[in-house]
Design a protein around this motif. Structure first.
Motif, PDB file in Angstrom:
ATOM      1  N   THR A   7      38.566  48.741  39.869  1.00 54.47           N
ATOM      2  CA  THR A   7      37.802  47.952  40.828  1.00 54.47           C
ATOM      3  C   THR A   7      36.557  48.727  41.221  1.00 54.47           C
ATOM      4  O   THR A   7      36.620  49.934  41.462  1.00 54.47           O
ATOM      5  N   HIS A   8      35.444  48.006  41.273  1.00 52.64           N
ATOM      6  CA  HIS A   8      34.177  48.589  41.717  1.00 52.64           C
ATOM      7  C   HIS A   8      33.665  47.796  42.897  1.00 52.64           C
ATOM      8  O   HIS A   8      33.776  46.570  42.936  1.00 52.64           O
ATOM      9  N   TYR A   9      33.074  48.507  43.847  1.00 49.72           N
ATOM     10  CA  TYR A   9      32.647  47.909  45.111  1.00 49.72           C
ATOM     11  C   TYR A   9      31.139  47.893  45.213  1.00 49.72           C
ATOM     12  O   TYR A   9      30.468  48.829  44.789  1.00 49.72           O
ATOM     13  N   PHE A  10      30.604  46.817  45.801  1.00 55.98           N
ATOM     14  CA  PHE A  10      29.189  46.717  46.097  1.00 55.98           C
ATOM     15  C   PHE A  10      29.039  45.795  47.300  1.00 55.98           C
ATOM     16  O   PHE A  10      29.652  44.740  47.354  1.00 55.98           O
ATOM     17  N   THR A  16      37.078  43.356  40.285  1.00 56.91           N
ATOM     18  CA  THR A  16      38.270  43.936  39.683  1.00 56.91           C
ATOM     19  C   THR A  16      38.381  43.446  38.255  1.00 56.91           C
ATOM     20  O   THR A  16      38.236  42.255  37.991  1.00 56.91           O
ATOM     21  N   VAL A  17      38.631  44.370  37.360  1.00 56.63           N
ATOM     22  CA  VAL A  17      38.789  44.059  35.940  1.00 56.63           C
ATOM     23  C   VAL A  17      40.142  44.585  35.487  1.00 56.63           C
ATOM     24  O   VAL A  17      40.574  45.665  35.894  1.00 56.63           O
ATOM     25  N   GLY A 149      41.518  57.392  21.399  1.00 59.85           N
ATOM     26  CA  GLY A 149      40.309  58.074  21.843  1.00 59.85           C
ATOM     27  C   GLY A 149      40.411  59.562  21.648  1.00 59.85           C
ATOM     28  O   GLY A 149      41.469  60.150  21.861  1.00 59.85           O
ATOM     29  N   GLU A 150      39.307  60.147  21.250  1.00 61.41           N
ATOM     30  CA  GLU A 150      39.309  61.580  20.976  1.00 61.41           C
ATOM     31  C   GLU A 150      38.819  62.411  22.148  1.00 61.41           C
ATOM     32  O   GLU A 150      38.742  63.629  22.063  1.00 61.41           O
ATOM     33  N   TYR A 151      38.479  61.749  23.239  1.00 68.21           N
ATOM     34  CA  TYR A 151      37.943  62.453  24.399  1.00 68.21           C
ATOM     35  C   TYR A 151      38.945  62.503  25.541  1.00 68.21           C
ATOM     36  O   TYR A 151      40.038  61.956  25.455  1.00 68.21           O
ATOM     37  N   ARG A 152      38.529  63.127  26.628  1.00 66.77           N
ATOM     38  CA  ARG A 152      39.394  63.302  27.803  1.00 66.77           C
ATOM     39  C   ARG A 152      39.960  61.978  28.287  1.00 66.77           C
ATOM     40  O   ARG A 152      41.146  61.851  28.557  1.00 66.77           O
ATOM     41  N   PHE A 153      39.101  60.988  28.403  1.00 63.87           N
ATOM     42  CA  PHE A 153      39.520  59.701  28.937  1.00 63.87           C
ATOM     43  C   PHE A 153      39.779  58.737  27.783  1.00 63.87           C
ATOM     44  O   PHE A 153      38.932  58.576  26.910  1.00 63.87           O
ATOM     45  N   PRO A 154      40.951  58.079  27.749  1.00 68.89           N
ATOM     46  CA  PRO A 154      41.258  57.147  26.659  1.00 68.89           C
ATOM     47  C   PRO A 154      40.221  56.016  26.543  1.00 68.89           C
ATOM     48  O   PRO A 154      39.636  55.587  27.539  1.00 68.89           O
ATOM     49  N   THR A 155      40.017  55.543  25.338  1.00 71.07           N
ATOM     50  CA  THR A 155      39.031  54.499  25.042  1.00 71.07           C
ATOM     51  C   THR A 155      39.177  53.284  25.952  1.00 71.07           C
ATOM     52  O   THR A 155      38.194  52.800  26.515  1.00 71.07           O
ATOM     53  N   LEU A 156      40.379  52.760  26.096  1.00 67.63           N
ATOM     54  CA  LEU A 156      40.567  51.540  26.880  1.00 67.63           C
ATOM     55  C   LEU A 156      40.368  51.772  28.379  1.00 67.63           C
ATOM     56  O   LEU A 156      39.931  50.868  29.093  1.00 67.63           O
ATOM     57  N   LEU A 157      40.654  52.949  28.867  1.00 63.79           N
ATOM     58  CA  LEU A 157      40.413  53.233  30.282  1.00 63.79           C
ATOM     59  C   LEU A 157      38.916  53.393  30.537  1.00 63.79           C
ATOM     60  O   LEU A 157      38.409  52.994  31.593  1.00 63.79           O
ATOM     61  N   LYS A 158      38.194  53.928  29.567  1.00 61.68           N
ATOM     62  CA  LYS A 158      36.726  53.963  29.666  1.00 61.68           C
ATOM     63  C   LYS A 158      36.168  52.547  29.672  1.00 61.68           C
ATOM     64  O   LYS A 158      35.233  52.236  30.405  1.00 61.68           O
ATOM     65  N   GLU A 159      36.745  51.695  28.837  1.00 59.70           N
ATOM     66  CA  GLU A 159      36.264  50.318  28.721  1.00 59.70           C
ATOM     67  C   GLU A 159      36.478  49.532  30.006  1.00 59.70           C
ATOM     68  O   GLU A 159      35.600  48.795  30.445  1.00 59.70           O
ATOM     69  N   VAL A 160      37.630  49.656  30.641  1.00 54.96           N
ATOM     70  CA  VAL A 160      37.872  48.915  31.876  1.00 54.96           C
ATOM     71  C   VAL A 160      36.922  49.404  32.977  1.00 54.96           C
ATOM     72  O   VAL A 160      36.420  48.613  33.773  1.00 54.96           O
ATOM     73  N   ASP A 161      36.611  50.676  32.987  1.00 49.51           N
ATOM     74  CA  ASP A 161      35.641  51.221  33.937  1.00 49.51           C
ATOM     75  C   ASP A 161      34.252  50.648  33.662  1.00 49.51           C
ATOM     76  O   ASP A 161      33.551  50.209  34.579  1.00 49.51           O
ATOM     77  N   ARG A 162      33.851  50.623  32.402  1.00 52.66           N
ATOM     78  CA  ARG A 162      32.534  50.100  32.022  1.00 52.66           C
ATOM     79  C   ARG A 162      32.403  48.641  32.408  1.00 52.66           C
ATOM     80  O   ARG A 162      31.397  48.203  32.976  1.00 52.66           O
ATOM     81  N   LEU A 163      33.421  47.837  32.119  1.00 48.62           N
ATOM     82  CA  LEU A 163      33.375  46.417  32.436  1.00 48.62           C
ATOM     83  C   LEU A 163      33.268  46.173  33.935  1.00 48.62           C
ATOM     84  O   LEU A 163      32.607  45.224  34.379  1.00 48.62           O
ATOM     85  N   GLY A 164      33.922  47.004  34.704  1.00 47.87           N
ATOM     86  CA  GLY A 164      33.863  46.855  36.155  1.00 47.87           C
ATOM     87  C   GLY A 164      32.475  47.142  36.708  1.00 47.87           C
ATOM     88  O   GLY A 164      32.064  46.558  37.708  1.00 47.87           O
ATOM     89  N   ARG A 165      31.761  48.007  36.052  1.00 44.39           N
ATOM     90  CA  ARG A 165      30.418  48.385  36.516  1.00 44.39           C
ATOM     91  C   ARG A 165      29.353  47.381  36.090  1.00 44.39           C
ATOM     92  O   ARG A 165      28.248  47.399  36.621  1.00 44.39           O
ATOM     93  N   GLU A 166      29.645  46.534  35.117  1.00 48.95           N
ATOM     94  CA  GLU A 166      28.642  45.565  34.626  1.00 48.95           C
ATOM     95  C   GLU A 166      28.258  44.557  35.671  1.00 48.95           C
ATOM     96  O   GLU A 166      29.079  44.066  36.422  1.00 48.95           O
TER      97      GLU A 166
END
Length: 166
Positions: A7-10, A16-17, A149-166
């Motif tokens: 969830t992102h707030y403004f 919420t995504v 995902g090869e990085y610290r944060f899993p691919t799908l968790l990065k994606e849900v964060d990105r979608l929330g910020r859009e």
């Protein structure tokens, strides 16, 4: 199915995504849900769940709860080793303890010593902190560890964060 929420707030609104996926190793979501609510309460220190829980519960009304195997939230499920509830714990209780909830936190919370597991992913030396209710903590950590995902944060968790910020 597995769901990951963010969830992102403004202003006085919250977006919420939730992304749905079928297997812990999936690279892409099978479905995306989103909802923007107005009249969101301001942040209350020590009671973050009061702000975000209503948003998650509202979005869950779009889904068949009987088909959910686990839910991932951004943050902690418990806040200390006595089991004081964090956002994920309150969600677990609101769902009548029927759906396991896993918390994935980017920053450590010092009050928890034994009811969290730090995991390292990719080449990162900064761990993610895993907490859970309704599922063995070791199993919850293993699930997050095996996510795509090869990085610290899993691919799908990065994606849900990105979608929330859009």
């Amino acid at each position: 199915m597995i769901l990951a929420f963010d969830t992102h707030y403004f202003e006085d609104k919250a977006k919420t995504v939730a992304i749905q996926f079928e297997h812990w190793t999936d690279e892409f979501p099978s479905h995306v849900y989103e909802e923007t609510l107005e009249g969101i309460q301001p942040y209350e220190s020590g009671s973050f769940y009061k702000r975000e829980l209503p948003c998650i519960l509202s979005l869950l009304k779009q889904m068949d709860l009987t088909k959910i195997d686990a839910i991932i939230v951004d943050g902690f499920v418990v806040l200390d080793d006595e089991g004081s509830l964090g956002l994920g714990g309150y969600l677990y209780e609101a769902l009548d303890q029927k759906i396991p909830v896993i918390g994935v936190a980017k920053n450590n919370f010092a009050k928890i010593k034994t009811l969290k597991i730090p995991i390292l992913r990719g080449d990162s030396q900064k761990p993610l902190y895993i907490t859970a209710k309704g599922m063995n903590l070791q199993q919850a950590a293993a699930h997050i560890q095996e996510m795509h995902g090869e990085y610290r944060f899993p691919t799908l968790l990065k994606e849900v964060d990105r979608l929330g910020r859009e």
